[in-house]
Design a protein around this motif. Structure first.
Motif, PDB file in Angstrom:
ATOM      1  N   LEU A  40       0.860  -1.195   0.000  1.00 54.39           N
ATOM      2  CA  LEU A  40       0.000   0.000   0.000  1.00 54.39           C
ATOM      3  C   LEU A  40       0.891   1.239   0.000  1.00 54.39           C
ATOM      4  O   LEU A  40       2.084   1.138   0.268  1.00 54.39           O
ATOM      5  N   ALA A  41       0.255   2.394  -0.198  1.00 50.57           N
ATOM      6  CA  ALA A  41       0.974   3.658   0.001  1.00 50.57           C
ATOM      7  C   ALA A  41       0.016   4.675   0.628  1.00 50.57           C
ATOM      8  O   ALA A  41      -0.373   5.654  -0.010  1.00 50.57           O
ATOM      9  N   PRO A  42      -0.351   4.453   1.886  1.00 50.98           N
ATOM     10  CA  PRO A  42      -1.271   5.399   2.538  1.00 50.98           C
ATOM     11  C   PRO A  42      -0.559   6.717   2.818  1.00 50.98           C
ATOM     12  O   PRO A  42       0.671   6.757   2.919  1.00 50.98           O
ATOM     13  N   SER A  43      -1.331   7.771   2.968  1.00 51.80           N
ATOM     14  CA  SER A  43      -0.700   9.057   3.281  1.00 51.80           C
ATOM     15  C   SER A  43      -0.223   9.040   4.734  1.00 51.80           C
ATOM     16  O   SER A  43      -0.693   8.240   5.555  1.00 51.80           O
ATOM     17  N   GLY A  81       8.315  -0.460   6.114  1.00 56.89           N
ATOM     18  CA  GLY A  81       8.236   0.772   5.322  1.00 56.89           C
ATOM     19  C   GLY A  81       9.349   0.781   4.292  1.00 56.89           C
ATOM     20  O   GLY A  81      10.522   0.612   4.630  1.00 56.89           O
ATOM     21  N   LEU A  82       8.988   0.954   3.024  1.00 54.51           N
ATOM     22  CA  LEU A  82      10.000   0.876   1.959  1.00 54.51           C
ATOM     23  C   LEU A  82      10.441   2.229   1.430  1.00 54.51           C
ATOM     24  O   LEU A  82      11.591   2.394   1.025  1.00 54.51           O
ATOM     25  N   ALA A  83       9.522   3.198   1.391  1.00 56.66           N
ATOM     26  CA  ALA A  83       9.881   4.466   0.745  1.00 56.66           C
ATOM     27  C   ALA A  83       8.871   5.545   1.095  1.00 56.66           C
ATOM     28  O   ALA A  83       7.763   5.245   1.558  1.00 56.66           O
ATOM     29  N   GLY A  98       1.906  13.336   1.608  1.00 53.35           N
ATOM     30  CA  GLY A  98       2.857  12.395   1.021  1.00 53.35           C
ATOM     31  C   GLY A  98       2.537  11.005   1.540  1.00 53.35           C
ATOM     32  O   GLY A  98       1.666  10.842   2.404  1.00 53.35           O
ATOM     33  N   TYR A  99       3.236  10.023   1.006  1.00 54.75           N
ATOM     34  CA  TYR A  99       2.882   8.622   1.282  1.00 54.75           C
ATOM     35  C   TYR A  99       4.040   7.820   1.843  1.00 54.75           C
ATOM     36  O   TYR A  99       5.209   8.107   1.562  1.00 54.75           O
ATOM     37  N   VAL A 100       3.674   6.783   2.590  1.00 54.14           N
ATOM     38  CA  VAL A 100       4.661   5.813   3.031  1.00 54.14           C
ATOM     39  C   VAL A 100       4.328   4.503   2.299  1.00 54.14           C
ATOM     40  O   VAL A 100       3.222   3.974   2.461  1.00 54.14           O
ATOM     41  N   VAL A 101       5.252   4.033   1.481  1.00 51.83           N
ATOM     42  CA  VAL A 101       4.999   2.765   0.796  1.00 51.83           C
ATOM     43  C   VAL A 101       5.307   1.644   1.794  1.00 51.83           C
ATOM     44  O   VAL A 101       6.421   1.571   2.331  1.00 51.83           O
ATOM     45  N   ALA A 120      11.381   3.590  -8.833  1.00 50.14           N
ATOM     46  CA  ALA A 120       9.990   4.087  -8.904  1.00 50.14           C
ATOM     47  C   ALA A 120       9.831   5.303  -7.988  1.00 50.14           C
ATOM     48  O   ALA A 120       9.092   6.245  -8.298  1.00 50.14           O
ATOM     49  N   THR A 121      10.536   5.290  -6.860  1.00 51.96           N
ATOM     50  CA  THR A 121      10.480   6.416  -5.911  1.00 51.96           C
ATOM     51  C   THR A 121      11.057   7.676  -6.551  1.00 51.96           C
ATOM     52  O   THR A 121      10.470   8.756  -6.465  1.00 51.96           O
ATOM     53  N   LEU A 122      12.201   7.519  -7.214  1.00 52.40           N
ATOM     54  CA  LEU A 122      12.803   8.671  -7.901  1.00 52.40           C
ATOM     55  C   LEU A 122      11.838   9.227  -8.941  1.00 52.40           C
ATOM     56  O   LEU A 122      11.612  10.424  -9.037  1.00 52.40           O
ATOM     57  N   PHE A 123      11.263   8.307  -9.708  1.00 45.58           N
ATOM     58  CA  PHE A 123      10.307   8.699 -10.751  1.00 45.58           C
ATOM     59  C   PHE A 123       9.131   9.458 -10.132  1.00 45.58           C
ATOM     60  O   PHE A 123       8.765  10.549 -10.582  1.00 45.58           O
TER      61      PHE A 123
END
Ligand code: LMR
Length: 334
Positions: free
Chosen positions: A87-90, A140-142, A235-238, A263-266
């Motif tokens: 997921l990527a919740p805020s 947490g990944l990114a 912003g989001y936490v993946v 993908a994070t950089l993008f």
């Protein structure tokens, strides 16, 4: 000839199950609540492309946009029980599962620009916050950007007094609740998927969001005014299910980490542009009047919201707030 084909087909049927089993890809369900055509939606698709490429198809990423699988609160529960893997919740949505610290980023005006944000998320504070997720069964990944929030309503809002008594939809964050109370407004937690309807039917009078979310959810069609307040950040936490992530073969995890990094950089390089374009689209449609606050109005808004820094110390941690202020270089009076 015909018999030969039938025999070959029968043989294929015979071998198919074991071959298919050997090649069955690892499936990662990536659920999120916004439209595909947003910074997060595009980041998710970029991760999908890169992850499938780097693992040579050994991993299949299924992206579910726009709350098609789960809504806000449900998605975090679904991740914890393993019904989805990613997921990527805020930042504003981790409070209900017992992690309040990400709400520090909800404090109004605490993040002056994306460069300052990056110092917070890419440095020791960001790393420490990600670690808090472990105890909730998540890794947490990114950090992925969306951008800065604008207010919308059906009446022009310039100064705090204009907010008095209006009902505002908020994300599930106590800091955001305090923010609207400080303005004399009435905050109401609503799932993102229900914001448009709540605005349309008058359940709430206004809301705060980034331009990309306002545009892709068509909120501007049911809100006459958009105030360019830039008062807060989304912003989001993946996050991934920790057990699932730790259980992946190490070589696969390495490729997925590489895909996530790119993908994070993008995502973070394109978020600003996405929001600027969305603003242009809203302007072009001509249904919404834009209000640019004067310097004096901005001062009044900041002053009205300042007390919540002290008020929220007990919730998110006074030392964390001070550390973010020092790192982001937020000026006196925030
Ligand atoms: C919201 O609920 O307003 C946002 O967090 C939605 C999102 O994921 O950008």
């Amino acid at each position: 000839m015909r018999n030969w084909i039938i025999a070959a087909a029968a043989a294929a049927i015979f071998v198919a199950p074991s071959a298919a089993m050997a090649q069955a890809p690892i499936v990662i369900k990536f659920s999120h609540v916004v439209a595909a055509d947003t910074p997060k939606g595009k980041g998710a698709v970029k991760f999908q492309e890169l992850a499938e490429k780097y693992t040579n198809g050994k991993v299949k990423i299924e992206v579910y946009h726009n709350s098609t699988l789960y809504k806000d609160k449900e998605e975090l529960e679904a991740l914890q029980i393993g019904a989805v893997q990613m997921l990527a919740p805020s930042n504003s949505k981790f409070g209900p599962i017992g992690i309040k610290e990400f709400e520090v980023l909800d404090l109004p005006y605490i993040i002056p620009n994306l460069a300052a944000l990056r110092k917070v998320t890419d440095g020791p504070i960001g790393q420490r916050l990600l670690k808090l997720l472990d105890s909730k069964g998540m890794t947490g990944l990114a950090y992925w950007d969306n951008g800065f929030k604008q207010m919308t309503a059906n009446k022009p809002l310039h100064v705090p007094a204009d907010y008095k008594g209006l009902k505002f939809r908020i994300q599930s964050s106590k800091v955001l609740e305090a923010q609207f109370r400080a303005l004399g407004a009435v905050p109401q937690v609503t799932a993102f998927s229900e914001v448009y309807q709540s605005l349309q039917t008058g359940v709430v009078d206004g809301q705060e969001n980034t331009a990309s979310n306002i545009y892709t959810q068509k909120m501007h069609e049911v809100q006459k005014y958009l105030m360019m307040t830039n008062h807060g950040y989304i912003g989001y936490v993946v996050v991934v299910n920790k057990k699932f992530w730790d259980g992946l073969p190490a070589d696969i995890r390495t490729e997925l980490e590489k895909a996530m990094k790119e993908a994070t950089l993008f995502a973070n390089e394109s978020s600003e542009k996405e929001n600027a374009q969305a603003l242009e689209e809203i302007k072009k449609e001509g249904k919404t009047q834009f209000i640019i606050p004067t310097a004096e109005e901005n001062v009044q808004m900041r002053k009205a919201m300042e007390p919540i820094y002290a008020e929220m110390g007990a919730r998110v941690g006074k030392s964390l707030i001070d550390e973010v202020i020092a790192t982001a270089g937020t000026g006196a009076g925030h």
